[in-house]
Design a protein around this motif. Sequence first.
Motif, PDB file in Angstrom:
ATOM      1  N   LEU A 118      57.262  44.079  11.991  1.00 23.47           N
ATOM      2  CA  LEU A 118      56.405  43.558  10.762  1.00 23.47           C
ATOM      3  C   LEU A 118      55.574  42.414  11.180  1.00 23.47           C
ATOM      4  CD1 LEU A 118      59.024  44.275   8.623  1.00 23.47           C
ATOM      5  CD2 LEU A 118      56.965  45.597   8.751  1.00 23.47           C
ATOM      6  N   SER A 119      54.335  42.159  10.690  1.00 29.25           N
ATOM      7  CA  SER A 119      53.587  40.805  10.889  1.00 29.25           C
ATOM      8  C   SER A 119      54.384  39.767  10.255  1.00 29.25           C
ATOM      9  CB  SER A 119      52.380  41.098  10.242  1.00 29.25           C
ATOM     10  OG  SER A 119      52.344  41.410   8.803  1.00 29.25           O
TER      11      SER A 119
ATOM     12  N   ARG B 171      55.690  37.164   7.971  1.00 31.03           N
ATOM     13  CA  ARG B 171      55.460  37.198   6.446  1.00 31.03           C
ATOM     14  C   ARG B 171      54.780  36.298   5.990  1.00 31.03           C
ATOM     15  NH1 ARG B 171      56.317  42.410   5.371  1.00 31.03           N
ATOM     16  NH2 ARG B 171      54.996  42.228   7.242  1.00 31.03           N
TER      17      ARG B 171
ATOM     18  N   GLU C 116      58.323  47.212  -5.791  1.00 29.95           N
ATOM     19  CA  GLU C 116      59.074  45.966  -6.239  1.00 29.95           C
ATOM     20  C   GLU C 116      59.363  46.179  -7.670  1.00 29.95           C
ATOM     21  OE1 GLU C 116      57.109  42.330  -5.018  1.00 29.95           O
ATOM     22  OE2 GLU C 116      57.956  41.302  -6.774  1.00 29.95           O
TER      23      GLU C 116
ATOM     24  N   GLN D  46      62.753  48.273  -1.703  1.00 30.50           N
ATOM     25  CA  GLN D  46      62.401  47.391  -0.492  1.00 30.50           C
ATOM     26  C   GLN D  46      61.391  47.894   0.215  1.00 30.50           C
ATOM     27  OE1 GLN D  46      64.775  46.422   2.751  1.00 30.50           O
ATOM     28  NE2 GLN D  46      64.185  44.110   2.693  1.00 30.50           N
TER      29      GLN D  46
ATOM     30  N   ASN E  42      58.758  46.985   3.227  1.00 32.35           N
ATOM     31  CA  ASN E  42      58.044  46.009   4.148  1.00 32.35           C
ATOM     32  C   ASN E  42      56.710  46.515   4.861  1.00 32.35           C
ATOM     33  OD1 ASN E  42      59.702  43.643   3.861  1.00 32.35           O
ATOM     34  ND2 ASN E  42      61.493  44.825   5.000  1.00 32.35           N
ATOM     35  N   LEU E  43      55.709  46.108   4.649  1.00 28.47           N
ATOM     36  CA  LEU E  43      54.700  46.608   5.302  1.00 28.47           C
ATOM     37  C   LEU E  43      54.161  45.715   6.270  1.00 28.47           C
ATOM     38  CD1 LEU E  43      52.779  48.014   2.238  1.00 28.47           C
ATOM     39  CD2 LEU E  43      53.896  49.081   3.788  1.00 28.47           C
ATOM     40  N   LYS E  44      53.719  46.329   7.477  1.00 27.89           N
ATOM     41  CA  LYS E  44      52.929  45.744   8.488  1.00 27.89           C
ATOM     42  C   LYS E  44      51.815  44.573   8.030  1.00 27.89           C
ATOM     43  CE  LYS E  44      53.700  48.798  12.340  1.00 27.89           C
ATOM     44  NZ  LYS E  44      54.003  50.107  11.928  1.00 27.89           N
TER      45      LYS E  44
END
Lengths: 464, 404
Positions: A52-53, A55, B395, B400, B402-404
Amino acid sequence: MPVFFAKGKSARSTFPVAAILAFAAATGAKTDEELSGGATTAFDTTREAFSLSARNLTDEHRAPFFVGHSFFNENWLAASASVSARDGLGPLFVARACSACHVRDGRGAAPEADLPTETMVVRLSIPGRDEHGGPKPDPVYGSQLQTHALPGIKPEAEVLASYEDLGGAYGDGESYFLQRPVFQVTHLGYGPLSSNVAVSPLSAPAVVGLGLLEAVPEKTLRRLAAQDQRRTDGISGKMNLVWDVAAKRMVIGRFGWKAEQPSVRQQCAVAFNGDMGLTTTLFPDENYTTAESFCTNLPSGGHPEVSDEIFDAVVFYSRMLAVPARRDVTNKIVLRGQKVFEQLNCSVCHVPKLETGNVPGFPELTQQVIRPYTDLLLHDMGEGLSDHRQVFEAGQRDWRTPPLWGIGLVGTVNDHDNFLHDGRARGFDEAILWHGGEAEQSKEEFRRLNKSDRAALLRFLASL
Amino acid sequence: MPAVGCKFVFVKIFPPVLMLLTVCVCRPPGTAAAADADQPSVEQIKTAFISHYAELLQAEYADAFELTRRMQTNIETFLKNPNAENLAAARQSWTDCREPYMQSEVGRFYEGPIDGIEGYINAWPIDENYLDYTVAAPDAGIINQVGQFPQITRDVIVGANEKEGEKTVSTGFHAIEYLLWGQDLYADSPGRRSYMDYVESSDGPGRHAARRRQYLHLLAELLVEQLQVVNIQWEPNQPGNYRDRFLSLPPDEALTKIFSGLGNLSGSELMGERILVPYTTKSQENEHDCFSDTTHLDLVRNELGVQDICLGSYKRLNGEVLEGTGLLALLDKTAPRLAARLQGQLKAGMAALKAIPPPFDQAILGDDSKPGRVAIKKSLDALKLQTASISKAAESLHVQLNLK
């Protein structure tokens, strides 16, 4: 949960909201432990945990991140390919993509017995130093064995691992077996290696948090080294001094297993060149030696093969991968293990907390409190771990303290539990038991711990 | 567990907060609306959405499988009678397969059945020199390297793909694409491989026509088999297959997977990898269907895949329209304003993608005022908003993501 609720419409009265915020602040010390990478930290425990980048990535940094991600992950191709931005691989190489070894931005595995090495590189050097004081390459095979080649070309060699059992016992009588790897270089394509060559197989480390480590001020490293000098227990970290190719001068090294690279940028350029046979502005020459001059007649992927724009993006990407958050930081066993970690002096070298400085243009990395568990310094780790190879100031037994952030997720991301420079340790316990030299005493204390304290320490490491 | 300790502290210090937490725990958002007995509850809608998702995705895989079988038939016809007409038919059927397959990519990114095998089916980029000749290297590739590869077998083709450190790409859609179209060296057309490459001759590419025929034959066969492997895992009423396990997951776990597919396809894959990367690097052919110049269609079909799941609707190959509970229906219950916004964004995203003038490899070139680049920029902006809404939707459902 409370924070989420406070944002919702149902919280009409301001009092509970304020109370919740006060509560969050009061327990801030604890949640802070979770933020391994400061504001870059990602709360993710899936296989993508290393991918992941940061945050806190700014909006305008999204494009270089995606471009870097693409060129880090997709294969490079033999010249001349239609997808010309992606060609120039080889002719000799170790892998076709960064991600072939840094699988899901994670850590390479140890080679299986009697199978050729994958997800690792094999460095070479002969006694003496090169013009900048670095390792002296083998005259035929250079400084790294190329285990693959384009069709029609012979790879330089195959490297096979085998393992010897090494028995031992904990203080309480419980026995263990470590495995000592023996590497055999076979199928040499271009004649014999030098008789006095040192062969050092190195696993691909995880890529997370590199930009943060780069942003730790030099004065911090100097301070940590100076602190060590005042110790009387033999723990004595030192900085490596290495050649900065762009600046053309000696600077502090901080990346690579022996801290032989000064920056993420140079690290990336070395990997493009040495691991994939790709030229960059920083390393404009192909990675074959004069003994392999037949390679000069092959098509090139351009000059340089990795354009500056793409190179910059891959460097950017390598700096901007988020560090995963710690888990279970308030778990009693984890807390006990954390205490043991300090009592055994593990934390002297695996320094839990550092702060980054100002990084112009990179607000994401600037002034972050991070928990990398490294001092970025070299330590003598004993004869058992020696690779018999000197790299600038790093002696044969010296290794840079590897950061421990994220190690608890290697199993999830990479399906293995191999640690140390050549992946020989199967699990945290074996990694600790291989420690020697400056860490001999800590290792001995670990060996003499009772079983539940040992388990607590391992549980703590798994929470990182 | 530690939360228990925290609450305990609160009892002493801030009783109102404890009450608030209790309310939060006992009444998840949305359940209040379920008081009306005639209305399905949020939990019921979730379940309906999850099960309809499985139905849509399977239909997409089944259609992709069926069309790939038709492509295989056309390829076999072409290999028996290599001529321009049969080549054109084979190419058309390749393009047809892409329509359901690209939509089904919304089922990637969560270690479902497709993720383990995707590298064989749709890996990119293709190392064309590894497969067959190029203009610069007339003797390159497995097809022409008779000494190194005496026989063209499944082992040769698949074996090259196997090792993780190797990661060579020599199977799947894009390998077939290369063998049908050849290198795209032209600004005004896709690759122009001649059917004569498949006809024996004493010089030129035809020297190895039989080996090329064998390679293409095996590629089509493998692709059909691999799509069948995925398809079987999603078929209904197959105890123990992936769909069976997926539908018995706790709803929130299934939702996490669905959102991972939606968010990653909309964001890092479509917007990032497939549009932003070629847009930024301006490298001609740094696009996915670089031999056939059909990338613009792929982009629209990826977006269609996202839209299918959101709207709960997919039009099958046979014309049948599968209608059911989509993400928007679920959001309509829990976050109606977000549902409306996402619906508008899906429309805008589709319109923007359709407005990119083909071929994509030309549209990315030039300065930012060129019509192609303006259209692509619009698509990027639209997909960014759409992806942000998908994140917000996750959300709002406590998933949950989480995207790049």
